[in-house]
Design a protein around this motif. Structure first.
Motif, short mmCIF file in Angstrom:
data_model
loop_
_atom_site.label_atom_id
_atom_site.label_comp_id
_atom_site.label_asym_id
_atom_site.label_seq_id
_atom_site.Cartn_x
_atom_site.Cartn_y
_atom_site.Cartn_z
N ARG A 1 46.98 14.28 -44.49
CA ARG A 1 45.99 15.32 -44.84
C ARG A 1 45.31 15.87 -43.60
O ARG A 1 45.41 15.31 -42.52
CB ARG A 1 44.91 14.71 -45.75
N PHE A 2 44.57 16.98 -43.81
CA PHE A 2 43.66 17.55 -42.81
C PHE A 2 44.41 17.92 -41.52
O PHE A 2 44.11 17.43 -40.44
CB PHE A 2 42.53 16.57 -42.48
N HIS A 3 45.41 18.80 -41.65
CA HIS A 3 46.17 19.23 -40.48
C HIS A 3 45.41 20.38 -39.81
O HIS A 3 45.59 21.55 -40.15
CB HIS A 3 47.57 19.69 -40.90
N ALA A 4 44.57 20.03 -38.87
CA ALA A 4 43.65 21.00 -38.27
C ALA A 4 44.07 21.31 -36.83
O ALA A 4 44.07 20.42 -35.98
CB ALA A 4 42.22 20.46 -38.29
N SER B 1 52.36 23.92 -34.92
CA SER B 1 51.11 23.18 -34.99
C SER B 1 51.24 21.77 -34.39
O SER B 1 52.11 20.99 -34.79
CB SER B 1 50.66 23.07 -36.45
N SER B 2 50.35 21.46 -33.46
CA SER B 2 50.28 20.10 -32.92
C SER B 2 49.86 19.10 -33.99
O SER B 2 50.32 17.96 -33.99
CB SER B 2 49.28 20.05 -31.76
N ALA B 3 48.99 19.53 -34.90
CA ALA B 3 48.55 18.63 -35.97
C ALA B 3 49.72 18.24 -36.86
O ALA B 3 49.85 17.08 -37.28
CB ALA B 3 47.44 19.30 -36.80
N MET B 4 50.58 19.20 -37.19
CA MET B 4 51.75 18.87 -38.00
C MET B 4 52.73 17.99 -37.24
O MET B 4 53.40 17.13 -37.81
CB MET B 4 52.43 20.15 -38.48
N ALA B 5 52.84 18.21 -35.93
CA ALA B 5 53.69 17.34 -35.12
C ALA B 5 53.20 15.90 -35.21
O ALA B 5 53.98 14.96 -35.35
CB ALA B 5 53.70 17.82 -33.67
#
Length: 551
Positions: A297-300, A309-313
């Motif tokens: 959760r919370f891919h910011a 996205s670095s958050a998704m990575a």
């Protein structure tokens, strides 16, 4: 001398000036990266075509590969240096530890030092990275010269990284998971736009208490105040779940994400998104004893495009580490913006969209799910290896699942089976009716259930024992007699059974319905919790049934 890489605009201008056909712009740019010399050589080859050129079906020729290798890399001192280069090219990034596994302890340190001194190598947070043009050239050269050796190298690197993910501490397992992604960059496990994030000077680590305000701010900027409120709850209950990407040498996180690890129905009343997760679990494959779920959760990541996205990575690396490591979750879930950007990458990890959607801060989000018991990590890893061996392309490793939320086919079920509560109840009813017909009982889905396995896979004995135990429950005498007459003894008709028991037809049917419901409830509890029926369970079931009958 190392020249700075050309940017996208400059690259496009070079290709246009050299009259490269527009359909070849993208493959040429991807092969050459921003290297000026490689771009000029490949562009000229693409323009002229022929034996020394670039074919329309996506190939740099063997002759062009040899030219590029000579001009970009030059001659190599020894065979050990060539192997070092091949390992680095195939792995995407390399560490001294990885070279030690492939070259041996004595060769790793000097090889790493030599590699680091080369002008076409960049030091990044996850090791040493070859320039794009050099990496692609070395790989093509290795494939041409020794295809079997190249495939064997790939398999050894695969095995080494998987073993690392399984055995090293979790932070290092995340690094190994990232390396496994890079190993399979040819089949776009991540969207192509994400590849550049490996070059950034950053560090991925667990968020610290001092980062709380920054993390909440990132989440509120990307997902709105409602998500930030939910994130605050989880920061207080599972602070270790949050990870951030911060610049080196130090600075506040610039991107963050969270992997929540939950046991049965934890957080259901506090977080509506987690409530939707548990609703899906109940209906499509409830947890059994000692099982848990994981929720990303919370891919910011306010500073990057959503497809890079670095958050998704961070989250996808966490997905690999979560599912490949021993003792992983029964289910994994992703909560994402419902815009399709990451659907392909998630599907290649076995995650499919469910029916759960909701608006957060004016943005539609969706729940993606994978039942790891049905699609285990071993299947996913096998699919990746097959993509290199030629047995498959690895792009859709979850071909055995269909529908939304991993609705399972018979071929996809594991040996012990994972039935929803309604599927289980239907199978119990069918099994009771087939007690005297072994051929029908042999194909009943309960044969793959936990209760059948505990009973030595003698499904008839398990069902009969549940019928016998009805007599011990409060208000169970009538249901017990009805079930014995209908299922165990096999009276031909309901009317004949009612006459035999000396009750009206409506009473008999009510008792029989109650018997099926109670047997199903008892066995379902044993299936899910695997710890026997607790004290008070049968009486509470009996009280509810008696209350229903009285009403």
């Amino acid at each position: 001398m190392k020249l700075p890489a050309l940017n996208a605009e400059e690259t496009t201008k070079v290709l246009g000036d050299q009259d490269v056909p527009p359909p070849l712009h993208v493959p040429v740019r991807e092969f050459a990266g921003g290297n000026p010399l490689a771009l000029s050589l490949v562009a000229a080859a693409a323009r002229t075509g022929g034996e020394a050129g670039w074919s329309m079906d996506g190939g740099v020729s063997r002759r062009l590969t040899a030219v590029l290798f000579h001009r970009l890399v030059g001659s190599l001192p020894t065979e050990q240096h060539r192997r070092t280069l091949q390992v680095t090219a195939r792995a995407g990034t390399v560490t001294e530890e990885l070279l030690r596994a492939e070259l041996g302890a004595g060769a790793a340190a000097p090889s790493f030092a030599w590699l680091r001194a080369q002008p076409w190598v960049t030091a990044v947070g996850c090791g040493l990275l070859l320039d794009e043009a050099v990496r692609n050239t070395v790989e093509h050269d290795a494939r041409w010269n020794d295809p079997d050796g190249f495939a064997a190298l790939h398999e050894r690197l695969h095995d080494h990284l998987v073993e690392q993910i399984r055995t090293v501490p979790f932070d290092r397992a995340l690094d190994a998971a990232g390396a496994l992604h890079r190993l399979y960059r040819d089949i776009t496990v991540l969207p192509p736009a994400h590849e550049g994030t490996a070059r950034d000077s950053h560090e991925d680590e667990a968020c610290k208490p001092v980062d709380e305000a920054t993390v909440l701010g990132l989440i509120e900027d990307c997902e709105g105040p409602e998500s930030a409120k939910n994130a605050r709850f989880w920061l207080h209950h599972q602070p270790e779940a949050f990870r951030g990407r911060r610049p080196l040498p130090y600075g506040p996180p610039r991107a963050c994400s969270a992997w929540l690890r939950l046991t049965a129905y934890e957080g259901e009343t506090a977080d509506p998104v987690v409530a939707a997760v548990w609703d899906h679990v109940r209906r499509h494959g409830p947890l059994r004893a000692n099982e848990r779920i994981s929720v990303a959760r919370f891919h910011a990541d306010p500073q990057e495009r959503r497809d890079a996205s670095s958050a998704m990575a961070l989250s996808l690396r966490g997905l690999v580490a979560e599912t490949v490591r021993t003792g992983g979750p029964a289910w994994v879930f992703f909560v994402l913006r419902d815009d399709g950007v990451w659907d392909g990458a998630l599907r290649r990890h076995g995650l499919l969209p469910t029916e759960h959607r909701w608006g957060v801060g004016g943005v539609l989000q969706r729940l993606f799910a994978r039942d790891v018991r049905v699609f285990p990590a071993s299947d996913w890893l096998r699919g990746l290896l097959h993509s290199v061996s030629g047995e498959g392309d690895g792009r859709d490793p979850c071909h055995r699942v269909n529908g939304t939320g991993l609705v399972r086919t018979d071929e996809a079920r594991t040996r012990t089976g994972v039935l929803s509560e309604q599927e289980f109840a239907d199978a119990v009813h069918a099994g009771l009716r087939a007690l005297r017909r072994p051929s029908e009982l042999a194909v009943n889905p309960l044969r793959r259930s936990r209760v059948a396995a505990v009973g030595g896979e003698d499904l008839a004995a398990v069902l009969q024992q549940a019928v016998y135990e009805l007599a011990e429950e409060q208000g169970g005498h009538g249901p017990h007699q009805a079930a014995m007459t209908a299922f165990v003894e096999g009276t031909t008709t309901h009317r004949a059974a009612a006459a035999r028991l000396g009750v009206s037809l409506s009473t008999y049917r009510r008792h029989l319905r109650t018997a099926v419901e109670r047997v199903s409830a008892r066995l379902w509890h044993e299936e899910v919790y695997a710890s026997g029926v607790p004290d008070g369970y049968t009486s509470s079931v009996g009280d509810r049934e008696q209350s229903r009958v009285d009403r």
